[in-house]
Design a protein around this motif. Structure first.
Motif, PDB file in Angstrom:
ATOM      1  N   UNK A  57      15.246   5.890  -4.387  1.00  0.00           N
ATOM      2  CA  UNK A  57      15.269   4.688  -5.240  1.00  0.00           C
ATOM      3  C   UNK A  57      15.333   4.742  -6.690  1.00  0.00           C
ATOM      4  N   UNK A  58      14.479   5.684  -7.190  1.00  0.00           N
ATOM      5  CA  UNK A  58      14.541   6.074  -8.648  1.00  0.00           C
ATOM      6  C   UNK A  58      15.586   7.131  -9.109  1.00  0.00           C
ATOM      7  N   UNK A  59      16.200   7.664  -8.063  1.00  0.00           N
ATOM      8  CA  UNK A  59      17.361   8.676  -8.258  1.00  0.00           C
ATOM      9  C   UNK A  59      18.504   7.740  -8.393  1.00  0.00           C
ATOM     10  N   UNK A  63      20.747   7.110 -11.897  1.00  0.00           N
ATOM     11  CA  UNK A  63      22.409   7.084 -11.881  1.00  0.00           C
ATOM     12  C   UNK A  63      22.951   6.060 -12.779  1.00  0.00           C
ATOM     13  N   UNK A  64      22.416   4.727 -12.293  1.00  0.00           N
ATOM     14  CA  UNK A  64      22.972   3.634 -12.877  1.00  0.00           C
ATOM     15  C   UNK A  64      22.520   3.635 -14.526  1.00  0.00           C
ATOM     16  N   UNK A 130       9.164  -3.936   0.356  1.00  0.00           N
ATOM     17  CA  UNK A 130       9.188  -4.773  -0.837  1.00  0.00           C
ATOM     18  C   UNK A 130       9.045  -3.903  -2.188  1.00  0.00           C
ATOM     19  N   UNK A 131       8.523  -2.650  -1.937  1.00  0.00           N
ATOM     20  CA  UNK A 131       8.387  -1.814  -3.304  1.00  0.00           C
ATOM     21  C   UNK A 131       9.894  -1.699  -3.852  1.00  0.00           C
ATOM     22  N   UNK A 132      10.973  -1.722  -3.310  1.00  0.00           N
ATOM     23  CA  UNK A 132      12.486  -1.548  -3.634  1.00  0.00           C
ATOM     24  C   UNK A 132      12.470  -2.823  -4.493  1.00  0.00           C
ATOM     25  N   UNK A 138      11.951  -4.964 -11.752  1.00  0.00           N
ATOM     26  CA  UNK A 138      11.561  -4.390 -13.208  1.00  0.00           C
ATOM     27  C   UNK A 138      12.469  -3.705 -13.801  1.00  0.00           C
ATOM     28  N   UNK A 139      13.394  -2.913 -13.280  1.00  0.00           N
ATOM     29  CA  UNK A 139      14.499  -1.933 -13.723  1.00  0.00           C
ATOM     30  C   UNK A 139      15.516  -2.885 -14.458  1.00  0.00           C
ATOM     31  N   UNK A 140      15.793  -4.080 -13.791  1.00  0.00           N
ATOM     32  CA  UNK A 140      16.790  -4.973 -14.414  1.00  0.00           C
ATOM     33  C   UNK A 140      16.536  -5.795 -15.742  1.00  0.00           C
TER      34      UNK A 140
END
Length: 376
Positions: A57-59, A63-64, A130-132, A138-140
């Motif tokens: 998921x972090x990878x 990339x984004x 649900x961690x994703x 949090x990322x967005x």
């Protein structure tokens, strides 16, 4: 405020998608044209596996993040244009409305990444991960807040910042004249150059890892190298614009056409050095070096042809992107026939020389005509 939203859409969002049409075309091809099946990267099976691992998921988010840097660089570049200096009056508006309008403009520019990451979060929740969802939210939200704060801080400066400050510490070493366009990119467009080269090297390494040569046929390596070289089309366009519009000195130098074409080929060879390094890194025996030398020569000839097409009379950016696209598709089909690459490279170099000799001085007349129209 609806008025500010409309202004930002016309000044930021619409130019972003029109100027990066080639980038999205290549990205769409890599996501849906290379994979089997075509929808593999957006399928619930793949995304559930990604959501199950925080590392993967972090990878994907990493990339984004490269795409985010491209968007942020474009936002700052738009604010530095003289015709957009009126945007520096926007801090006079209520702070809440300004932040909301900036957030909307950012989300529209970052929209492709938002759609994919939100779909990743939905698939993750549906599969019990649900961690994703927490990581994506949090990322967005984090990127949106950081972008709004950075742009708002820049708008409050009330002046256009000078570009290239990050390179002022570098020593003033003498650069050969034919490498001046590369120095221009290092000083003025470092993020664009870095992101383009990272994407090109990543694509090439992906093909070399999946189909290593000489364990596999050379054609997958040819396809990966062709995609990596095609990604340099916008850099080639920037080189031509710098030499003809911003600099203008090379046209005044007493050089023959053969010398001019040779210097352009040398510049493009230097530009492709990272791709050539990883290409030759997989050459384990002297018998495998010669096909890779032919492939590297093909890349130089291909970029030289793209540069020559920029001098075509009645040039338009849309027509240039169409030519790059059809050349790319034609070369993909040509690779299926396994042609001798040395012959293709020679043909490209010869065609580039002929087109360059035919259109080079006609392009000077076009520039003079534009200057007269601006003066009148």
């Amino acid at each position: 405020m609806k008025e500010l939203d409309v202004v930002l859409r016309r000044v930021v969002v619409q130019p972003f998608y029109s100027q990066n049409a080639g980038f999205f075309l290549v990205s769409f091809f890599l996501m849906f044209g290379v994979q089997q099946p075509a929808s593999f990267l957006v399928s619930p099976m793949f995304l559930s596996g990604v959501a199950a691992s925080p590392v993967f998921t972090g990878l994907v988010l990493g990339v984004f993040f490269l795409y985010y840097l491209k968007c942020l660089h474009f936002l700052f570049k738009v604010l530095e244009l003289p015709q957009n200096e009126f945007l520096y009056l926007s801090p006079l508006l209520p702070a809440r409305q300004l932040r909301l309008s900036l957030a909307k403009a950012y989300m529209l520019v970052f929209f492709p990444a938002v759609v994919y990451t939100v779909w990743l979060a939905i698939v993750g929740v549906a599969s019990g991960n649900s961690l994703a969802l927490l990581l994506v939210l949090g990322y967005l939200v984090g990127l949106c807040l950081v972008t709004v704060l950075l742009v708002q801080r820049k708008l409050r400066s009330y002046r256009v910042l000078q570009r290239g400050k990050m390179w002022k510490w570098t020593p003033a070493l003498p650069w050969p004249p034919f490498l001046w366009p590369l120095r221009y990119f290092l000083h003025q467009e470092p993020i664009m150059l870095l992101l383009t080269k990272l994407l090109a090297v990543a694509v090439l390494l992906g093909f070399l890892q999946l189909y290593p040569y000489p364990g596999y046929d050379l054609r997958p390596t040819q396809v990966g190298f062709l995609i990596a070289v095609s990604l340099q089309a916008m850099i080639v366009q920037g080189i031509q614009r710098f030499e003809e519009v911003d600099l203008g000195v090379p046209r005044m130098l007493p050089m023959g056409m053969g010398q001019r074409v040779f210097q352009k080929a040398a510049l493009l060879a230097v530009l492709l050095l990272p791709e050539m390094f990883f290409l030759f890194r997989f050459a384990g025996h002297w018998e495998t070096v010669w096909p890779l030398v032919q492939l590297a020569s093909f890349g130089i000839g291909y970029l030289l042809l793209l540069l020559a097409l920029l001098y075509r009379p009645r040039f338009t950016p849309e027509g240039y992107l169409q030519q790059v696209f059809f050349l790319f598709i034609g070369l993909l089909l040509l690779f299926l026939l396994a042609p001798p690459l040395w012959l293709v490279a020679i043909v490209f170099l010869l065609i580039s020389f002929l087109l360059y000799r035919r259109w080079y001085y006609r392009y000077e007349q076009v520039l003079l005509r534009k200057e007269r129209e601006e003066e009148s």
